[in-house]
Design an enzyme around this catalytic site. Structure first.
Site, PDB file in Angstrom:
ATOM      1  N   GLU A 154       0.798  -1.223   0.000  1.00 39.90           N
ATOM      2  CA  GLU A 154       0.000   0.000   0.000  1.00 39.90           C
ATOM      3  C   GLU A 154       0.836   1.282   0.000  1.00 39.90           C
ATOM      4  O   GLU A 154       0.354   2.347   0.407  1.00 39.90           O
ATOM      5  CB  GLU A 154      -0.978   0.013   1.188  1.00 39.90           C
ATOM      6  N   HIS A 242      -9.098   4.158  19.793  1.00 40.90           N
ATOM      7  CA  HIS A 242      -9.915   3.114  20.409  1.00 40.90           C
ATOM      8  C   HIS A 242      -9.224   2.505  21.623  1.00 40.90           C
ATOM      9  O   HIS A 242      -8.009   2.294  21.625  1.00 40.90           O
ATOM     10  CB  HIS A 242     -10.162   1.966  19.413  1.00 40.90           C
ATOM     11  N   TYR A 243     -10.028   2.204  22.632  1.00 36.32           N
ATOM     12  CA  TYR A 243      -9.573   1.372  23.737  1.00 36.32           C
ATOM     13  C   TYR A 243     -10.769   0.563  24.239  1.00 36.32           C
ATOM     14  O   TYR A 243     -11.770   1.156  24.628  1.00 36.32           O
ATOM     15  CB  TYR A 243      -9.004   2.208  24.890  1.00 36.32           C
ATOM     16  N   GLN A 244     -10.685  -0.769  24.174  1.00 37.25           N
ATOM     17  CA  GLN A 244      -9.626  -1.555  23.585  1.00 37.25           C
ATOM     18  C   GLN A 244      -9.591  -1.388  22.048  1.00 37.25           C
ATOM     19  O   GLN A 244     -10.637  -1.303  21.422  1.00 37.25           O
ATOM     20  CB  GLN A 244      -9.859  -3.041  23.891  1.00 37.25           C
ATOM     21  N   TYR A 247      -6.356  -3.910  17.178  1.00 34.63           N
ATOM     22  CA  TYR A 247      -5.007  -4.486  17.084  1.00 34.63           C
ATOM     23  C   TYR A 247      -4.065  -3.612  17.905  1.00 34.63           C
ATOM     24  O   TYR A 247      -4.267  -2.400  18.045  1.00 34.63           O
ATOM     25  CB  TYR A 247      -4.527  -4.624  15.630  1.00 34.63           C
ATOM     26  N   HIS A 249      -1.091  -2.149  17.877  1.00 29.32           N
ATOM     27  CA  HIS A 249      -0.037  -1.264  17.367  1.00 29.32           C
ATOM     28  C   HIS A 249      -0.699   0.098  17.339  1.00 29.32           C
ATOM     29  O   HIS A 249      -1.718   0.276  16.660  1.00 29.32           O
ATOM     30  CB  HIS A 249       0.427  -1.688  15.973  1.00 29.32           C
ATOM     31  N   HIS A 251      -2.479   3.413  16.849  1.00 28.29           N
ATOM     32  CA  HIS A 251      -2.966   4.067  15.640  1.00 28.29           C
ATOM     33  C   HIS A 251      -4.089   5.032  16.019  1.00 28.29           C
ATOM     34  O   HIS A 251      -4.719   4.893  17.068  1.00 28.29           O
ATOM     35  CB  HIS A 251      -3.460   3.040  14.614  1.00 28.29           C
ATOM     36  N   HIS A 253      -7.563   7.123  14.484  1.00 24.45           N
ATOM     37  CA  HIS A 253      -8.591   7.160  13.455  1.00 24.45           C
ATOM     38  C   HIS A 253      -8.922   8.618  13.115  1.00 24.45           C
ATOM     39  O   HIS A 253      -9.131   9.437  14.017  1.00 24.45           O
ATOM     40  CB  HIS A 253      -9.852   6.451  13.932  1.00 24.45           C
TER      41      HIS A 253
END
Length: 316
Positions: A154, A242-244, A247, A249, A251, A253
């Site tokens: 990508e 986000h939490y949780q 994935y 690593h 990042h 949004h």
């Protein structure tokens, strides 16, 4: 089995459905569990295929006579009418299709519709239950992220990049796989963090004052990219963590503020980047001290131990 030019439809035609594991009438989406051929003799492996109807653009819906091939009246009452229509062949795609292959049981649990429960995670529960769960994740689970960061995959989609240097964290911004790359009202980008050698940044809990320059830069560059490329003005983005997370690593949004109704934007999962920055400015170690509340699905790996531990959390 691999997807390539001219092969995609034939590969999808080989999909054998096992069950529909999720469907959402609001987002007009369905998630299918089945198998695809591996390309080795008659072997097949587990696959997840997500289907979502794409959005119309404003120009397209402005000419209904050219859009619809047939219409059937369902009901009419005073000024209100309900109809079903069929589309004519369009230049635009009708479906966005995501494929996970081969899909692990972890993927199946993640994408299967499930009941949610709200849990409270104290710093002690994070140390005892959640952190060991995160550390136990094999590196293969985020290999796709490393492929993007290393420009193996990508690379042509990278919108902005700051490499990591010595002890300085970097990041790149890329369109999220959930976006159709066309509909600006549902614009969805993601900033993936470049960690310096020997350092890891996995989730909200790992953030410290040293990460403030990183977070501020993600905010500034995300807004700049969205404005220069798609004309989104100040205040037109919702930027959150986000939490949780799905994935581990770190990042961020970056989503059009008008894109509402996303499950991942709900209270108990999404934390606005501006709020995270403000909290770290007050106390650089605040995420080691906070009790965090969030939803867990019954298929999540933390569901059982966190549910069992809730009796230890006395203040709700």
């Amino acid at each position: 089995m691999a997807f390539g030019q001219g092969q995609d439809l034939s590969v999808l035609a080989a999909f054998k459905l096992k069950e529909i594991i999720n469907e959402d009438p609001i987002t007009h989406s369905a998630t299918l569990l089945g198998t695809l051929p591996t390309g080795k003799d008659d072997e097949r492996d587990q696959a997840i295929i997500s289907l979502q109807k794409t959005a119309f653009d404003a120009e397209e819906v402005g000419r209904l006579d050219g859009l619809l091939s047939s219409v059937k009246l369902l009901e009419s009452n005073d000024i209100y009418s309900w109809l079903l229509g069929s589309l004519k062949p369009r230049d635009a795609a009708d479906l966005k299709i995501n494929v996970i292959f081969p899909a692990t049981e972890v993927h199946v649990r993640k994408y299967t519709r499930q009941n949610l429960v709200l849990v409270r995670e104290t710093p002690e529960l994070y140390t005892r239950i959640v952190e060991p769960y995160i550390v136990a994740f094999p590196p293969s689970r985020t290999e796709w992220v490393q492929n993007i960061l290393a420009h193996k995959k990508e690379a042509h989609k990278v919108l902005y990049e700051e490499p990591a240097e010595d002890n300085k964290f970097g990041f790149l911004i890329i369109p999220d796989m959930k976006w159709d790359l066309v509909t600006i009202s549902s614009l969805y980008l993601v900033a993936l963090v470049h960690a310096p050698r020997g350092k890891a940044l996995r989730s909200l809990r790992d953030l410290r004052s040293e990460h403030l320059p990183l977070l501020r830069s993600i905010k500034v560059q995300g807004a700049r990219v969205a404005k220069e490329r798609w004309g989104i003005q100040d205040g037109g983005l919702r930027v959150f963590v986000h939490y949780q997370p799905s994935y581990y690593h770190f990042h961020v949004h970056i989503v059009n503020a008008n894109y509402t109704g996303l499950p991942g934007q709900s209270v108990g999962q999404a934390h606005l980047l501006d709020d995270i920055i403000a909290l770290l400015e007050l106390d650089g170690e605040i995420f080691t001290k906070l009790t965090l509340s969030y939803n867990l699905g019954e298929q999540h790996g933390l569901y059982v131990p966190m549910q069992a531990a809730q009796r230890e959390v006395l203040s709700y």
